[in-house]
Motif scaffolding. Sequence first.
Motif, PDB file in Angstrom:
ATOM      1  N   ALA A  53       0.866  -1.440  -0.043  1.00  0.00           N
ATOM      2  CA  ALA A  53      -0.003  -0.018   0.174  1.00  0.00           C
ATOM      3  C   ALA A  53       0.737   1.203  -0.011  1.00  0.00           C
ATOM      4  O   ALA A  53       2.048   1.293   0.737  1.00  0.00           O
ATOM      5  CB  ALA A  53      -0.961  -0.011   1.103  1.00  0.00           C
ATOM      6  N   GLY A  54       0.463   2.035  -0.824  1.00  0.00           N
ATOM      7  CA  GLY A  54       1.179   3.361  -0.654  1.00  0.00           C
ATOM      8  C   GLY A  54       2.413   3.684  -1.615  1.00  0.00           C
ATOM      9  O   GLY A  54       2.904   4.654  -1.850  1.00  0.00           O
ATOM     10  N   THR A  55       2.375   2.485  -2.522  1.00  0.00           N
ATOM     11  CA  THR A  55       3.751   2.551  -3.448  1.00  0.00           C
ATOM     12  C   THR A  55       3.240   2.483  -4.831  1.00  0.00           C
ATOM     13  O   THR A  55       1.756   2.181  -5.197  1.00  0.00           O
ATOM     14  CB  THR A  55       4.663   1.327  -3.149  1.00  0.00           C
ATOM     15  N   SER A  56       3.888   3.004  -5.845  1.00  0.00           N
ATOM     16  CA  SER A  56       3.416   2.957  -7.422  1.00  0.00           C
ATOM     17  C   SER A  56       3.861   1.654  -7.754  1.00  0.00           C
ATOM     18  O   SER A  56       3.204   1.207  -8.775  1.00  0.00           O
ATOM     19  CB  SER A  56       3.930   4.250  -7.828  1.00  0.00           C
ATOM     20  N   CYS A  57       4.960   1.046  -7.741  1.00  0.00           N
ATOM     21  CA  CYS A  57       5.498  -0.022  -8.442  1.00  0.00           C
ATOM     22  C   CYS A  57       6.767  -0.382  -8.414  1.00  0.00           C
ATOM     23  O   CYS A  57       7.368  -0.262  -7.254  1.00  0.00           O
ATOM     24  CB  CYS A  57       4.664  -0.184  -9.781  1.00  0.00           C
ATOM     25  N   ALA A  58       7.407  -0.374  -9.458  1.00  0.00           N
ATOM     26  CA  ALA A  58       8.921  -0.649  -9.648  1.00  0.00           C
ATOM     27  C   ALA A  58       9.765   0.537  -8.839  1.00  0.00           C
ATOM     28  O   ALA A  58       9.813   1.551  -9.087  1.00  0.00           O
ATOM     29  CB  ALA A  58       9.363  -0.812 -11.082  1.00  0.00           C
ATOM     30  N   GLY A  59      10.628  -0.211  -8.148  1.00  0.00           N
ATOM     31  CA  GLY A  59      11.667   0.576  -7.327  1.00  0.00           C
ATOM     32  C   GLY A  59      11.122   1.477  -6.269  1.00  0.00           C
ATOM     33  O   GLY A  59      11.689   2.116  -5.718  1.00  0.00           O
ATOM     34  N   THR A  60      10.173   0.971  -5.953  1.00  0.00           N
ATOM     35  CA  THR A  60       9.187   1.604  -4.664  1.00  0.00           C
ATOM     36  C   THR A  60       9.317   0.874  -3.359  1.00  0.00           C
ATOM     37  O   THR A  60       8.885   1.314  -2.197  1.00  0.00           O
ATOM     38  CB  THR A  60       8.024   1.995  -4.870  1.00  0.00           C
ATOM     39  N   SER A  61      10.040  -0.464  -3.262  1.00  0.00           N
ATOM     40  CA  SER A  61      10.138  -1.078  -2.058  1.00  0.00           C
ATOM     41  C   SER A  61      10.868  -0.172  -0.922  1.00  0.00           C
ATOM     42  O   SER A  61      11.986   0.355  -1.326  1.00  0.00           O
ATOM     43  CB  SER A  61      10.689  -2.432  -2.143  1.00  0.00           C
ATOM     44  N   ARG A  62      10.555  -0.252   0.158  1.00  0.00           N
ATOM     45  CA  ARG A  62      11.014   0.443   1.187  1.00  0.00           C
ATOM     46  C   ARG A  62      12.057  -0.110   2.192  1.00  0.00           C
ATOM     47  O   ARG A  62      12.757   0.337   2.799  1.00  0.00           O
ATOM     48  CB  ARG A  62       9.969   0.976   2.236  1.00  0.00           C
ATOM     49  N   VAL A  63      12.248  -1.247   2.112  1.00  0.00           N
ATOM     50  CA  VAL A  63      13.176  -2.265   2.860  1.00  0.00           C
ATOM     51  C   VAL A  63      13.647  -3.307   2.158  1.00  0.00           C
ATOM     52  O   VAL A  63      13.030  -3.988   1.084  1.00  0.00           O
ATOM     53  CB  VAL A  63      12.578  -2.756   4.424  1.00  0.00           C
ATOM     54  N   ASP A  64      14.884  -3.808   2.554  1.00  0.00           N
ATOM     55  CA  ASP A  64      15.478  -5.146   1.771  1.00  0.00           C
ATOM     56  C   ASP A  64      14.552  -6.176   2.214  1.00  0.00           C
ATOM     57  O   ASP A  64      13.967  -6.408   3.238  1.00  0.00           O
ATOM     58  CB  ASP A  64      16.755  -5.395   2.240  1.00  0.00           C
ATOM     59  N   PHE A  65      14.273  -7.304   1.293  1.00  0.00           N
ATOM     60  CA  PHE A  65      13.533  -8.593   1.476  1.00  0.00           C
ATOM     61  C   PHE A  65      12.060  -8.100   1.888  1.00  0.00           C
ATOM     62  O   PHE A  65      11.450  -9.126   2.492  1.00  0.00           O
ATOM     63  CB  PHE A  65      14.297  -9.415   2.235  1.00  0.00           C
ATOM     64  N   GLN A  66      11.561  -7.312   1.290  1.00  0.00           N
ATOM     65  CA  GLN A  66      10.133  -6.877   1.875  1.00  0.00           C
ATOM     66  C   GLN A  66       9.291  -7.998   1.223  1.00  0.00           C
ATOM     67  O   GLN A  66       9.166  -8.287  -0.038  1.00  0.00           O
ATOM     68  CB  GLN A  66       9.678  -5.398   1.278  1.00  0.00           C
ATOM     69  N   GLY A  67       8.346  -8.359   1.921  1.00  0.00           N
ATOM     70  CA  GLY A  67       7.533  -9.585   1.696  1.00  0.00           C
ATOM     71  C   GLY A  67       6.443  -9.313   0.693  1.00  0.00           C
ATOM     72  O   GLY A  67       5.731 -10.270   0.146  1.00  0.00           O
ATOM     73  N   ASP A  68       6.026  -8.020   0.488  1.00  0.00           N
ATOM     74  CA  ASP A  68       4.978  -7.945  -0.447  1.00  0.00           C
ATOM     75  C   ASP A  68       5.747  -7.160  -1.729  1.00  0.00           C
ATOM     76  O   ASP A  68       4.921  -6.553  -2.686  1.00  0.00           O
ATOM     77  CB  ASP A  68       3.762  -6.897   0.008  1.00  0.00           C
ATOM     78  N   ALA A  69       7.026  -7.276  -2.179  1.00  0.00           N
ATOM     79  CA  ALA A  69       7.561  -6.603  -3.074  1.00  0.00           C
ATOM     80  C   ALA A  69       8.242  -7.824  -3.795  1.00  0.00           C
ATOM     81  O   ALA A  69       8.863  -8.708  -3.404  1.00  0.00           O
ATOM     82  CB  ALA A  69       8.627  -5.672  -2.904  1.00  0.00           C
ATOM     83  N   TRP A  70       8.288  -7.587  -5.172  1.00  0.00           N
ATOM     84  CA  TRP A  70       8.889  -9.003  -6.018  1.00  0.00           C
ATOM     85  C   TRP A  70       9.766  -8.519  -7.143  1.00  0.00           C
ATOM     86  O   TRP A  70       9.942  -7.157  -7.484  1.00  0.00           O
ATOM     87  CB  TRP A  70       7.602  -9.748  -6.666  1.00  0.00           C
ATOM     88  N   ARG A  71      10.762  -9.485  -7.659  1.00  0.00           N
ATOM     89  CA  ARG A  71      11.408  -9.187  -8.527  1.00  0.00           C
ATOM     90  C   ARG A  71      11.276 -10.549  -9.574  1.00  0.00           C
ATOM     91  O   ARG A  71      10.989 -11.630  -9.085  1.00  0.00           O
ATOM     92  CB  ARG A  71      12.932  -9.197  -8.013  1.00  0.00           C
ATOM     93  N   TYR A  72      11.434 -10.266 -10.540  1.00  0.00           N
ATOM     94  CA  TYR A  72      11.461 -11.393 -11.824  1.00  0.00           C
ATOM     95  C   TYR A  72      12.721 -12.342 -11.514  1.00  0.00           C
ATOM     96  O   TYR A  72      13.900 -11.766 -11.579  1.00  0.00           O
ATOM     97  CB  TYR A  72      11.512 -10.992 -12.947  1.00  0.00           C
TER      98      TYR A  72
END
Length: 101
Positions: A53-72
């Motif tokens: 929540a509150g992020t737009s998409c690519a490059g917006t993760s707030r911390v390393d290894f964030q559980g709701d952020a992904w990489r291909y």
Amino acid sequence: MPFKTAASPISALVIAAALGAALSQSAAAADSAEKEKCFGVALKGKNDCAAGAGTSCAGTSRVDFQGDAWRYVPKGTCEKTPSPTSPTGFGQLKAFKAKKA
């Protein structure tokens, strides 16, 4: 006497553009078929998309290894990729609630 017509340069450009777009879409589809979304493996600001929540998409993760952020990642490698915040210690194919690293 046979009827001859000359193809217009504009027609040639339109055809070339359509072929280029079709080839590009085919390459993108093949590339994505060889990759999978892996949650919990992206470093801060290095995710490909989905960062909660509150992020737009690519490059917006707030911390390393964030559980709701992904990489291909290459298909079949996600659940073998280390993730200190994951419940299993490895990347996940679905978002998860991160534990403290």
